[in-house]
Motif scaffolding. Structure first.
Motif, PDB file in Angstrom:
ATOM      1  N   GLY A 149      -6.241  12.541   2.409  1.00 27.34           N
ATOM      2  CA  GLY A 149      -7.216  11.801   1.616  1.00 27.34           C
ATOM      3  C   GLY A 149      -8.128  11.074   2.573  1.00 27.34           C
ATOM      4  N   MET A 150      -7.646   9.957   3.075  1.00 25.10           N
ATOM      5  CA  MET A 150      -8.349   9.301   4.182  1.00 25.10           C
ATOM      6  C   MET A 150      -8.362  10.240   5.389  1.00 25.10           C
ATOM      7  SD  MET A 150      -6.830   5.432   4.100  1.00 25.10           S
ATOM      8  CE  MET A 150      -7.824   4.888   5.499  1.00 25.10           C
ATOM      9  N   VAL A 151      -7.205  10.817   5.678  1.00 23.81           N
ATOM     10  CA  VAL A 151      -7.069  11.756   6.793  1.00 23.81           C
ATOM     11  C   VAL A 151      -7.275  13.174   6.275  1.00 23.81           C
ATOM     12  CG1 VAL A 151      -5.526  12.603   8.604  1.00 23.81           C
ATOM     13  CG2 VAL A 151      -5.448  10.191   7.919  1.00 23.81           C
TER      14      VAL A 151
ATOM     15  N   THR B 204      -5.460   6.623  -3.482  1.00 29.91           N
ATOM     16  CA  THR B 204      -4.690   7.546  -4.317  1.00 29.91           C
ATOM     17  C   THR B 204      -5.597   8.608  -4.920  1.00 29.91           C
ATOM     18  OG1 THR B 204      -3.139   5.753  -4.822  1.00 29.91           O
ATOM     19  CG2 THR B 204      -3.107   7.674  -6.281  1.00 29.91           C
ATOM     20  N   ALA B 205      -6.799   8.194  -5.333  1.00 32.90           N
ATOM     21  CA  ALA B 205      -7.759   9.138  -5.908  1.00 32.90           C
ATOM     22  C   ALA B 205      -8.189  10.185  -4.888  1.00 32.90           C
ATOM     23  CB  ALA B 205      -8.978   8.389  -6.444  1.00 32.90           C
TER      24      ALA B 205
ATOM     25  N   HIS C 175       0.819  -1.213   0.000  1.00 32.93           N
ATOM     26  CA  HIS C 175       0.000   0.000   0.000  1.00 32.93           C
ATOM     27  C   HIS C 175       0.856   1.268   0.000  1.00 32.93           C
ATOM     28  CE1 HIS C 175      -3.132  -2.815   1.130  1.00 32.93           C
ATOM     29  NE2 HIS C 175      -2.499  -3.113   2.249  1.00 32.93           N
ATOM     30  N   PRO C 176       0.622   2.206  -0.907  1.00 30.90           N
ATOM     31  CA  PRO C 176       1.309   3.512  -0.834  1.00 30.90           C
ATOM     32  C   PRO C 176       0.634   4.386   0.224  1.00 30.90           C
ATOM     33  CG  PRO C 176      -0.118   3.452  -2.757  1.00 30.90           C
ATOM     34  CD  PRO C 176      -0.219   2.091  -2.117  1.00 30.90           C
ATOM     35  N   ALA C 177       0.712   3.920   1.470  1.00 29.52           N
ATOM     36  CA  ALA C 177      -0.080   4.516   2.552  1.00 29.52           C
ATOM     37  C   ALA C 177       0.313   5.947   2.863  1.00 29.52           C
ATOM     38  CB  ALA C 177       0.032   3.653   3.810  1.00 29.52           C
TER      39      ALA C 177
ATOM     40  N   TRP D 204      -3.046  -3.358  -3.663  1.00 29.89           N
ATOM     41  CA  TRP D 204      -4.341  -3.938  -3.305  1.00 29.89           C
ATOM     42  C   TRP D 204      -5.460  -3.033  -3.808  1.00 29.89           C
ATOM     43  CZ3 TRP D 204      -4.738  -8.396   0.043  1.00 29.89           C
ATOM     44  CH2 TRP D 204      -3.499  -8.901   0.441  1.00 29.89           C
ATOM     45  N   GLY D 205      -6.673  -3.571  -3.801  1.00 30.14           N
ATOM     46  CA  GLY D 205      -7.800  -2.881  -4.415  1.00 30.14           C
ATOM     47  C   GLY D 205      -8.120  -1.519  -3.843  1.00 30.14           C
ATOM     48  N   TRP D 206      -7.891  -1.313  -2.539  1.00 32.36           N
ATOM     49  CA  TRP D 206      -8.227   0.004  -1.964  1.00 32.36           C
ATOM     50  C   TRP D 206      -7.134   1.044  -2.176  1.00 32.36           C
ATOM     51  CZ3 TRP D 206      -4.965   1.521   2.027  1.00 32.36           C
ATOM     52  CH2 TRP D 206      -4.347   0.520   2.787  1.00 32.36           C
TER      53      TRP D 206
END
Length: 711
Positions: free
Chosen positions: A588-590, A625-626, A580-582, A618-620
């Protein structure tokens, strides 16, 4: 009179304009109905109600489970169906524990990890990883006989035409055997673990069509494809009752037992082999109806047929589709618009069917087991957040029951490691029993999720009852988070780690500290927990404020954010550019933080986009990224991320997010699509203008209603 006429005319024009914006929800949903005209192991369809699901092949039932076992397999699963193998060696969970002191502070924190030696401890680890495991409750299918009396194979079926009406949740399946047509209707009851089926064919009058129930064994493996018929002597099945319109089967496993009740038009239920039972319908009519219910207890006499299931399914699904948010992209000239709408509608359907119960779902929902059927709390954000953003917070709230049930076990986990508060268990069964894992034990990004999700519930109506209901969960979570942060005397700051594996799981716990995403998320969540204190009229927590004030900065090098402060080679060492490119989740999430510089994050997005090994994601990761691109004001890049041509970003004909031959479905990807689209449409607290995540070049024609902003 002339002025009145003008006003009336203008009123009519305005009213017409308003009504023109109203979405025809039924039209939007039904234009993405799935049609199958051949046997495709990746195109199975599912009916269910969120806590029970039943997946079917082209016959509308589970007639050929072995043929489909390596595709989207023919599972029947529920929330309550769990089993454990006998603990014949009397393993103790304590035998999976290992003490760590990552920061040389005299701490003996006990983590449940995958010990390889000695052999006794290795055996304990394997036992507690496998047990409990979620059950495949049984295969319910059609037994078809050819003219020569042999059982038909799937290759014998012709004229296949199967369709799911997403608006009603009803599957209609048509096919022929030896030139004789068969038509099957399949629906799930919405308030019980039960399906209804109607079958029409001359094969019934010829005694060539029966309905079977077959009970597989649990595999005890990472996956359970619902078609393992070995270990026949390790479980028992028997008919409890059999009458002309009903029958009950009891299935006894190692530590679980349950019942299957059949109610049908005239016929007979009989045993036809070991763990194999057949309903033989009367040959008087060419049409039969039946219902099949799975229950942990011997069910009451439920006199229901397909008509009852049909009624419940139509009512339940119509209510669902008319609730919450909707979007219509019809008329858009961007060639991706229809495909995005398809992914949205099918993801809504699949997540409602498979992820609407009282627990975080497993990553493969109620279709087949992954990780032994156990939910992962770090994935709960991806499974649950979209419900609140789509105006269906009641579904998310139902899932949060898990945190109340598992609170004491999460508290004991924190105590075991010398921390205050609760440390939420990453991989567990529905009762919070921890599974040993050398990765899961060191993850921390699941910790703030409960704060994020309950904050969304509060934002929905700003109801103080939400604060009162969840405050103990929130404050105990924040208490752990503040205590977990390690004070670095030399730099006068609080670090996350060492001893952490970030969301990007390639980094070793012993060396890793201050991963960018986790630091940003920790900062945001502790601040929200303090807001809850203030909303409830309570004083702010001094320790939380100290950690917030002194929490490490987001690690930067050469104008980009590092994945972790401990990895100065984040974008040069190949291994660190997989998984994951976390780092992008930090915006984004944050939500945007005072700690974050958007110019640096833009540089980070660019370097991740260019250098990342996207084949190992992975799918998420694509929705994540979006979201990052959207918050950076890059809507075209957000869409490019959602449609990146990578295998793990594949969405099958039935809407499932395909990963690989092991994980043929992956529901966090579906939840990610829904979350990201909601954000791109409705925006976030600091966004401006309409549809901020979509280009304003005229290629997108959008009607949207009912969405909620992201924080």
């Amino acid at each position: 009179m002339k002025k009145i006429a003008i006003y009336l005319s203008l009123f009519c024009i305005g009213f017409s304009s308003l009504t023109a914006q109203k979405i025809d929800r039924k039209k939007v949903v039904q234009r993405h109905n799935v049609v199958n005209t051949k046997a495709d192991t990746l195109s199975t369809l599912t009916v269910g109600n969120g806590k029970f699901a039943y997946t079917v092949d082209i016959t509308g039932m589970q007639s050929f489970p072995e043929y489909y076992k390596h595709g989207v397999s023919l599972g029947t699963q529920s929330e309550w169906g769990w089993n454990s193998f006998p603990n014949t060696k009397d393993y103790k969970f304590e035998e999976t524990l290992k003490a760590y002191d990552f920061n040389n502070e005299g701490r003996k924190a006990l983590y449940s990890v995958q010990l390889k030696e000695p052999e006794r401890n290795k055996g304990a680890v394997e036992y507690f990883r496998v047990n409990k495991h979620r059950l495949q409750l049984g295969n319910i299918g059609i037994e078809l006989l050819k003219k020569d009396g042999q059982k038909a194979k799937i290759s014998d079926l012709t004229n296949i035409n199967q369709k799911i009406d997403l608006w009603t949740g009803i599957i209609t399946s048509e096919f022929s055997l030896d030139g004789t047509p068969v038509k099957v209707w399949t629906a799930s009851f919405q308030n019980s673990d039960k399906i209804g089926v109607k079958i029409e064919s001359d094969l019934i009058t010829e005694n060539r069509l029966k309905v079977f129930a077959r009970y597989p064994s649990p595999t005890g493996q990472f996956l359970d494809d619902a078609a393992f018929y070995g270990n026949e002597n390790d479980h028992t099945t028997r008919i409890v009752s059999s009458q002309s319109t009903q029958g009950v089967i009891h299935h006894q496993l190692q530590s679980a037992d349950y019942y299957t009740q059949f109610y049908f038009t005239e016929g007979k239920l009989r045993e036809a082999g070991k763990h194999y039972f057949v309903f033989e319908p009367s040959s008087k009519n060419k049409k039969i109806e039946l219902s099949i219910e799975f229950s942990a207890k011997n069910p009451k006499n439920g006199k229901t047929l397909f008509a009852d299931a049909e009624k419940e399914s139509i009512s339940g699904w119509e209510s669902f589709w008319k609730s919450g948010a909707a979007v219509d992209f019809e008329g858009s000239t961007d060639p991706r618009a229809n495909e995005l709408e398809r992914r949205i509608v099918l993801s809504e359907y699949l997540t409602k069917v498979q992820c609407g119960g009282s627990n975080p779902p497993q990553e493969t929902g109620l279709t087949f087991n992954s990780w032994y059927g156990k939910p992962h709390t770090e994935m709960h954000w991806w499974h649950g957040v979209h419900y609140a953003l789509w105006g269906r917070p009641e579904i998310l709230e139902k899932q949060l029951d898990y945190y109340f049930r598992t609170f004491e076990k999460a508290k004991k986990l924190a105590e075991r490691q010398g921390y205050k508060g609760v440390r939420w268990i990453k991989m567990s069964d529905n009762e919070g029993n921890e599974s040993p894992s050398s990765v899961a034990a060191f993850l921390i990004w699941e910790q703030p999720h409960i704060i994020y999700m309950t904050e969304l519930l509060y934002r929905d109506k700003q109801d103080k009852k939400v604060l009162e209901k969840y405050k103990d969960l929130i404050f105990a979570t924040a208490e752990f988070m503040a205590d977990y942060a390690h004070y670095d005397q030399e730099k006068n700051r609080y670090n996350l780690g060492k001893g952490v594996i970030p969301a990007q799981e390639v980094f070793p716990a012993k060396d890793t500290y201050n991963p960018t995403y986790e630091v940003a998320y920790w900062d945001w969540a502790l601040k929200v927990a303090q807001q809850w204190k203030e909303r409830l009229g309570q004083p702010r927590d001094k320790k939380w404020d100290e950690v917030i004030a002194k929490l490490a900065s987001l690690p930067v090098q050469d104008g980009v954010y590092l994945s972790t402060e401990s990895a100065k080679d984040s974008f040069t060492f190949p291994k660190w550019m997989t998984d994951h490119p976390a780092v992008l989740g930090a915006l984004g999430m944050v939500p945007e933080s005072p700690k974050l510089d958007k110019k640096i994050m833009k540089n980070t997005l660019d370097i991740v986009w260019e250098r990342w090994n996207w084949e190992h994601t992975w799918g998420w990761d694509f929705p994540m990224t979006a979201m990052n691109a959207a918050r950076l004001g890059l809507p075209n890049k957000a869409l490019d991320a959602l449609f990146m041509n990578i295998q793990t970003n594949t969405y099958l004909k039935n809407g499932h997010n395909f990963q690989d031959k092991r994980l043929r479905i992956y529901l966090p990807g579906n939840g990610g699509v829904l979350t990201t689209v909601a954000m791109m449409l409705e925006g976030w607290d600091s966004s401006k203008g309409e549809f901020p995540g979509f280009p304003k070049d005229g290629s997108w024609k959008i009607k949207a209603e009912g969405f909620k902003k992201m924080p």
